[in-house]
Structures are given as C-alpha cells and as structure tokens.
Write a protein that holds these residues in place. Structure first.
Motif, mmCIF file in Angstrom:
data_model
loop_
_atom_site.group_PDB
_atom_site.id
_atom_site.type_symbol
_atom_site.label_atom_id
_atom_site.label_comp_id
_atom_site.label_asym_id
_atom_site.label_seq_id
_atom_site.Cartn_x
_atom_site.Cartn_y
_atom_site.Cartn_z
ATOM 1 N N SER A 19 -2.303 -9.240 10.493
ATOM 2 C CA SER A 19 -1.772 -9.463 9.146
ATOM 3 C C SER A 19 -2.454 -8.525 8.171
ATOM 4 O O SER A 19 -3.680 -8.409 8.164
ATOM 5 C CB SER A 19 -1.982 -10.915 8.707
ATOM 6 N N ASP A 51 2.415 -16.288 8.789
ATOM 7 C CA ASP A 51 2.925 -16.386 10.153
ATOM 8 C C ASP A 51 1.732 -16.292 11.100
ATOM 9 O O ASP A 51 1.188 -15.206 11.310
ATOM 10 C CB ASP A 51 3.933 -15.275 10.427
ATOM 11 N N ASP A 74 4.224 -3.491 13.794
ATOM 12 C CA ASP A 74 4.576 -4.873 14.111
ATOM 13 C C ASP A 74 3.699 -5.887 13.391
ATOM 14 O O ASP A 74 3.825 -7.099 13.611
ATOM 15 C CB ASP A 74 4.514 -5.106 15.626
ATOM 16 N N CYS A 94 7.695 -0.377 1.936
ATOM 17 C CA CYS A 94 7.901 -1.070 3.212
ATOM 18 C C CYS A 94 9.302 -0.808 3.751
ATOM 19 O O CYS A 94 9.491 -0.642 4.965
ATOM 20 C CB CYS A 94 7.679 -2.574 3.052
ATOM 21 N N HIS A 152 2.348 -8.150 10.157
ATOM 22 C CA HIS A 152 3.001 -8.828 9.048
ATOM 23 C C HIS A 152 2.309 -8.399 7.761
ATOM 24 O O HIS A 152 1.079 -8.437 7.675
ATOM 25 C CB HIS A 152 2.950 -10.347 9.228
ATOM 26 N N TYR A 161 1.835 -8.722 3.626
ATOM 27 C CA TYR A 161 1.941 -9.679 2.515
ATOM 28 C C TYR A 161 1.436 -9.019 1.234
ATOM 29 O O TYR A 161 0.426 -8.308 1.247
ATOM 30 C CB TYR A 161 1.086 -10.918 2.780
ATOM 31 N N SER A 167 14.214 -14.282 0.853
ATOM 32 C CA SER A 167 14.167 -12.962 1.466
ATOM 33 C C SER A 167 15.576 -12.360 1.480
ATOM 34 O O SER A 167 16.570 -13.050 1.229
ATOM 35 C CB SER A 167 13.632 -13.051 2.893
ATOM 36 N N ALA A 192 1.538 -13.771 14.199
ATOM 37 C CA ALA A 192 1.421 -12.317 14.041
ATOM 38 C C ALA A 192 0.184 -11.796 14.778
ATOM 39 O O ALA A 192 -0.893 -12.397 14.720
ATOM 40 C CB ALA A 192 1.339 -11.955 12.570
ATOM 41 N N ASN A 213 8.392 -6.915 8.952
ATOM 42 C CA ASN A 213 7.814 -8.219 8.599
ATOM 43 C C ASN A 213 7.101 -8.146 7.256
ATOM 44 O O ASN A 213 5.891 -7.932 7.175
ATOM 45 C CB ASN A 213 6.839 -8.668 9.693
ATOM 46 N N VAL A 214 7.870 -8.295 6.186
ATOM 47 C CA VAL A 214 7.352 -8.097 4.833
ATOM 48 C C VAL A 214 7.538 -9.376 4.027
ATOM 49 O O VAL A 214 8.613 -9.971 4.012
ATOM 50 C CB VAL A 214 8.077 -6.926 4.142
ATOM 51 N N HIS A 215 6.481 -9.800 3.345
ATOM 52 C CA HIS A 215 6.496 -11.044 2.578
ATOM 53 C C HIS A 215 5.867 -10.779 1.201
ATOM 54 O O HIS A 215 4.808 -10.164 1.114
ATOM 55 C CB HIS A 215 5.688 -12.132 3.281
#
Length: 316
Positions: free
Chosen positions: A111, A105, A185, A204, A187, A189, A290, A108, A211-213
């Motif tokens: 990150s 993203d 806030d 998390c 992101h 990963y 997700s 962001a 905002n978790v990937h």
C-alpha cells in the motif's frame, strides 16, 4: 440528519501543528463507542448549527474514544473556525456514528499512502493499522512547511515514511516520479487538498494504475447540485412520486416532500446521503463513489447528484 446520533463530551483538545488541533471525544457515561475502521469519519454537529465531517485518527481498537484533527481552514464557512475559537474541553457534542468511504484493502501486497496537510488524519490511522496487521505499506507526507505538519515527529521516525515540505524543497512534490517508481499492483491512497487530489487522480490514470483510492474533504470543484430540467423521483418503499423541478436539488425535493433522508455535508463528500438506485441513470456529481461505482448506477448521493433523463426510481 443521520438516524444514528451519539452524545459525546470533549475530553481533551491538543495543539498538533500550526493551525491544527486534535479533539478527543468520549462518552459522558464512559461506555464504549461504536466500532470503526481505519479511514472512517464522523460528523460533528456543532452548536452554531453547522455539521462537518472529520476523519478519525486514533486506532480502531480504541473503543473508549474518538480523536479527530481539525485544520483552522482559512476559507472556513464556520465549522473549523468554531472548533478552534469556541469549542472547549468539557463541552457536549452530538456526532454521527462512524462511516467509511475510504477503507483499506488488507489483501494488497503493498500500500502506498500519500497525505497532503490535514489529509494525514485518515492516512496516519490507515498506516498504523496496516503496520499493526504486518502489512507492507509506505507513506509520503506532504505539507507546505514542517510547522504545519501534524504528527510529523512520530511519523517520520518510522521506516518507509518520507516527507516533502514545500518550504524546504522549494516547491511541490514530483508526484509523477514518485508514483511511477512504485509497483503497479500496489494500492494507492491519497487524502489532501483538492488540487493535490486532482493531480494524484490524473497521474494515476496516466500511469494506468488500477487500484486508486482518494478521500476528499471538499467538493472536487464548484459542484452545482441543481440542473436545468425537471424530472421525477419515484420512491419504491414509500410509494411516493416526487417531482424535482429545475433549479432544485434532489435532496431538497425529498425533504420538502416529507421524506426522512440521512444527510450531512450537502457537498457530495461525506457519504451520509448515499441512496440505492433501482431504475434510471443518475447524473453523478459526488466525490465519494469510484468511477466504477458511478458507471454501475447502483448508488447515488442525493445531495448533489441528479438525473440524466426524466425519471429515477430510488430505494426510499
């Protein structure tokens, strides 16, 4: 299999770390390869009949080549072992076009990238991409030992890149303390082995990070692609109705009915078989979508997911 397959040549293979090689792939005709984004992966269709997904680690701006990193997995079912023991420079391979289930993203403010072992392949690509765009990003690179950490020398020379090698620290990293110290806030990963990903997701959630990937290379657990009750899959475009009996996967039922369904890993991790759901409630068992995407019930991975009721309507 995938409807957009490409033929490439193995241009180079390089030892990157203990048990890890990189494989450089180029078009035999020297033409540009399809564009890809940071976080993307491709499927390698190996000569032993196995199809495996590997993340692209080179810069997306490079249109002349794809580079993947392959760990010689001690639990290999034949894919990584074939690459390490039989694949040779000059060989021709069939691959899929790139897919991206792990996009960055760019909006962001910051990150936070966490890599475990071979999970550095998409993460390093993402870090370099974000840095190239002038975005704020940091990396925590974890591995069992420095000898098993591919690309560590060049990565650890960069600012805001930290490492944790279990052999040197006497144990695994304190992910909770690390994540709790970061802006909420940001992101976040993560890519790495299943236990690390499970811990990352749990922490998390505890920290209420929005905002978790994650990217999984293997199923989160022993995914059972079949279920105990029969149901019907109605195919809107094909105007067919396929009964999925107890004990059979949706993908196999569709293939047996003559449908041409894109698929690859059969483990719910590569995203090749993602299918739009028009009606019904899927039983999600994949590692791609997700929590919000699963809750929306708009898409499903037909290789492992099933049906909570008696009927699904699919855009097939």
């Amino acid at each position: 299999m995938s409807s957009s397959l490409l033929s490439v040549r193995v241009q180079a293979m390089r030892f990157e770390a203990q048990g890890i090689v990189s494989v450089e792939l180029m078009s035999p005709e020297g033409v540009e390869l399809p564009v890809f984004e940071a976080g993307s992966h491709i499927d390698l269709h190996l000569a032993n009949g196995i199809v495996r997904s590997y993340s692209l680690l080179n810069a997306p701006a490079e249109r002349h080549r794809y580079v993947v990193g392959v760990l010689n997995d001690r639990n290999s079912r034949g894919g990584s072992r074939y690459v390490h023991e039989q694949l040779r420079v000059g060989a021709t391979l069939t691959i899929s076009a790139p897919r991206n289930n792990f996009p960055v993203d760019e909006s962001a403010a910051h990150s936070v990238l966490v890599a475990g072992g071979i999970g550095i392949t998409p993460i390093s690509c993402m870090l370099n991409y974000l840095r190239g765009k002038g975005k704020s990003a940091e990396l925590l690179y974890c591995a069992r030992s420095r000898a098993e950490a591919a690309f560590a020398n060049e990565l650890l020379q960069q600012s805001d890149v930290n490492s944790h090698f279990d052999a040197e620290k006497g144990g695994p990293p304190d992910l909770r303390a690390f994540l709790a110290s970061k802006p909420k806030d940001a992101h976040f990963y993560c890519c790495g082995p299943t236990p690390m990903l499970n811990a990352f997701e749990a922490i998390c959630a505890e920290l209420d990070l929005p905002n978790v990937h994650i990217e999984r290379f293997a199923a989160a657990e022993n995914v059972e692609a079949v279920q105990g009750d029969e149901y019907v899959a109605e195919l809107a475009r094909s105007k067919k109705s396929v009964t999925v009996p107890a004990g059979k996967s949706l993908l196999d039922a569709l293939l047996d009915a003559g449908l041409d369904v894109d698929h690859s890993c059969r483990e719910g991790v590569c995203g090749a078989c993602e299918t739009k759901v028009l009606e019904g409630e899927p039983e999600h068992r994949d590692g791609v979508l997700s929590k919000a995407e699963k809750a929306s019930n708009k898409m499903m991975m037909v290789c492992v997911s099933g049906c909570k009721g008696r009927r699904l309507v699919l855009d097939l």
